[in-house]
Design a protein around this motif. Sequence first.
Motif, PDB file in Angstrom:
ATOM      1  N   GLN A   1       0.819  -1.211   0.000  1.00  0.00           N
ATOM      2  CA  GLN A   1       0.000   0.000   0.000  1.00  0.00           C
ATOM      3  C   GLN A   1       0.852   1.260   0.000  1.00  0.00           C
ATOM      4  N   ARG A   2       1.932   1.240   0.750  1.00  0.00           N
ATOM      5  CA  ARG A   2       2.797   2.419   0.860  1.00  0.00           C
ATOM      6  C   ARG A   2       3.836   2.484  -0.247  1.00  0.00           C
ATOM      7  N   ARG A   3       3.808   1.485  -1.120  1.00  0.00           N
ATOM      8  CA  ARG A   3       4.727   1.416  -2.266  1.00  0.00           C
ATOM      9  C   ARG A   3       6.191   1.484  -1.836  1.00  0.00           C
ATOM     10  N   LEU A   4       6.496   0.784  -0.754  1.00  0.00           N
ATOM     11  CA  LEU A   4       7.886   0.685  -0.324  1.00  0.00           C
ATOM     12  C   LEU A   4       8.596  -0.300  -1.249  1.00  0.00           C
ATOM     13  N   LYS A   5       9.844  -0.042  -1.531  1.00  0.00           N
ATOM     14  CA  LYS A   5      10.585  -0.898  -2.456  1.00  0.00           C
ATOM     15  C   LYS A   5      11.244  -2.039  -1.696  1.00  0.00           C
ATOM     16  N   LEU A   6      10.399  -2.829  -1.031  1.00  0.00           N
ATOM     17  CA  LEU A   6      10.866  -3.972  -0.251  1.00  0.00           C
ATOM     18  C   LEU A   6      10.202  -5.230  -0.778  1.00  0.00           C
ATOM     19  N   ASN A   7      10.997  -6.284  -0.915  1.00  0.00           N
ATOM     20  CA  ASN A   7      10.487  -7.586  -1.350  1.00  0.00           C
ATOM     21  C   ASN A   7      11.108  -8.673  -0.492  1.00  0.00           C
ATOM     22  N   LEU A   8      10.408  -9.770  -0.382  1.00  0.00           N
ATOM     23  CA  LEU A   8      10.921 -10.933   0.322  1.00  0.00           C
ATOM     24  C   LEU A   8      11.882 -11.675  -0.606  1.00  0.00           C
ATOM     25  N   ASP A   9      13.081 -11.979  -0.108  1.00  0.00           N
ATOM     26  CA  ASP A   9      14.053 -12.725  -0.900  1.00  0.00           C
ATOM     27  C   ASP A   9      13.616 -14.177  -0.972  1.00  0.00           C
ATOM     28  N   ASN A  10      13.436 -14.680  -2.186  1.00  0.00           N
ATOM     29  CA  ASN A  10      12.977 -16.053  -2.367  1.00  0.00           C
ATOM     30  C   ASN A  10      14.001 -17.073  -1.888  1.00  0.00           C
ATOM     31  N   MET A  11      15.267 -16.698  -1.818  1.00  0.00           N
ATOM     32  CA  MET A  11      16.316 -17.612  -1.385  1.00  0.00           C
ATOM     33  C   MET A  11      16.403 -17.706   0.144  1.00  0.00           C
ATOM     34  N   ALA A  12      15.765 -16.767   0.852  1.00  0.00           N
ATOM     35  CA  ALA A  12      15.825 -16.774   2.321  1.00  0.00           C
ATOM     36  C   ALA A  12      15.013 -17.946   2.848  1.00  0.00           C
ATOM     37  N   ARG A  13      15.529 -18.575   3.916  1.00  0.00           N
ATOM     38  CA  ARG A  13      14.849 -19.730   4.491  1.00  0.00           C
ATOM     39  C   ARG A  13      14.018 -19.333   5.709  1.00  0.00           C
ATOM     40  N   HIS A  14      13.889 -18.054   5.935  1.00  0.00           N
ATOM     41  CA  HIS A  14      13.111 -17.564   7.073  1.00  0.00           C
ATOM     42  C   HIS A  14      12.417 -16.276   6.660  1.00  0.00           C
ATOM     43  N   ILE A  15      11.594 -15.724   7.541  1.00  0.00           N
ATOM     44  CA  ILE A  15      10.869 -14.487   7.216  1.00  0.00           C
ATOM     45  C   ILE A  15      11.131 -13.402   8.264  1.00  0.00           C
ATOM     46  N   TYR A  16      12.288 -13.445   8.900  1.00  0.00           N
ATOM     47  CA  TYR A  16      12.624 -12.452   9.920  1.00  0.00           C
ATOM     48  C   TYR A  16      13.292 -11.246   9.284  1.00  0.00           C
ATOM     49  N   ILE A  17      12.900 -10.061   9.755  1.00  0.00           N
ATOM     50  CA  ILE A  17      13.452  -8.826   9.192  1.00  0.00           C
ATOM     51  C   ILE A  17      14.284  -8.098  10.241  1.00  0.00           C
ATOM     52  N   CYS A  18      15.160  -7.232   9.765  1.00  0.00           N
ATOM     53  CA  CYS A  18      16.042  -6.482  10.670  1.00  0.00           C
ATOM     54  C   CYS A  18      15.265  -5.354  11.349  1.00  0.00           C
TER      55      CYS A  18
END
Length: 176
Positions: free
Chosen positions: A47-64
């Motif tokens: 919605q906010r059009r942030l340029k963030l995507n989930l890396d498909n190679m990551a084995r987890h969904i934790y963010i910094c």
Amino acid sequence: MNGFSTGEEDSRGAADQICCLVDEGERCSRPAGNASYSKKIQKTVTQRRLKLNLDNMARHIYICDYHKQVIQCARSKQQQQQRRRKDSEEDSGETDNDLPEVDLFQLQVGTLRRYKRHFKVSTRPGLNKAQLADTLMKHFKTIQVVEKEALSFFFYTVKTNANKLDQKNGLSSEAT
């Protein structure tokens, strides 16, 4: 599974993981915190059009923590904009946004009707409590109050143990 850990990711602690997000085309290299990239957060990012995507190679969904802060700021800005939009839709005549909000919905229906009758607020018949409270709130916000006068009268009333309603009904403070 038999309950034993077989993956490399499972044996590592959260401190060893890096953020799972791709920020403007580059994978974030900050250490991951305990916040996860949930569907709700994903919706906010979209919605906010942030340029963030989930890396498909990551084995987890934790963010910094950095990206967590960026997303929280975007969410709070979105909520502020929605509140401003809602306030601008209501033609309340209120000039100062720092005034505390009064929730007339907490009052009883009889009290709301008495307010309506006292101030001669015209409404359509058959309103429910929520509609009546909303209509009266719009009227309430238009009332101009001389603060000094109101406080002086309040202090006088408290000091003399008087009540305007008692005086109106013919009772005096000595009778109570």
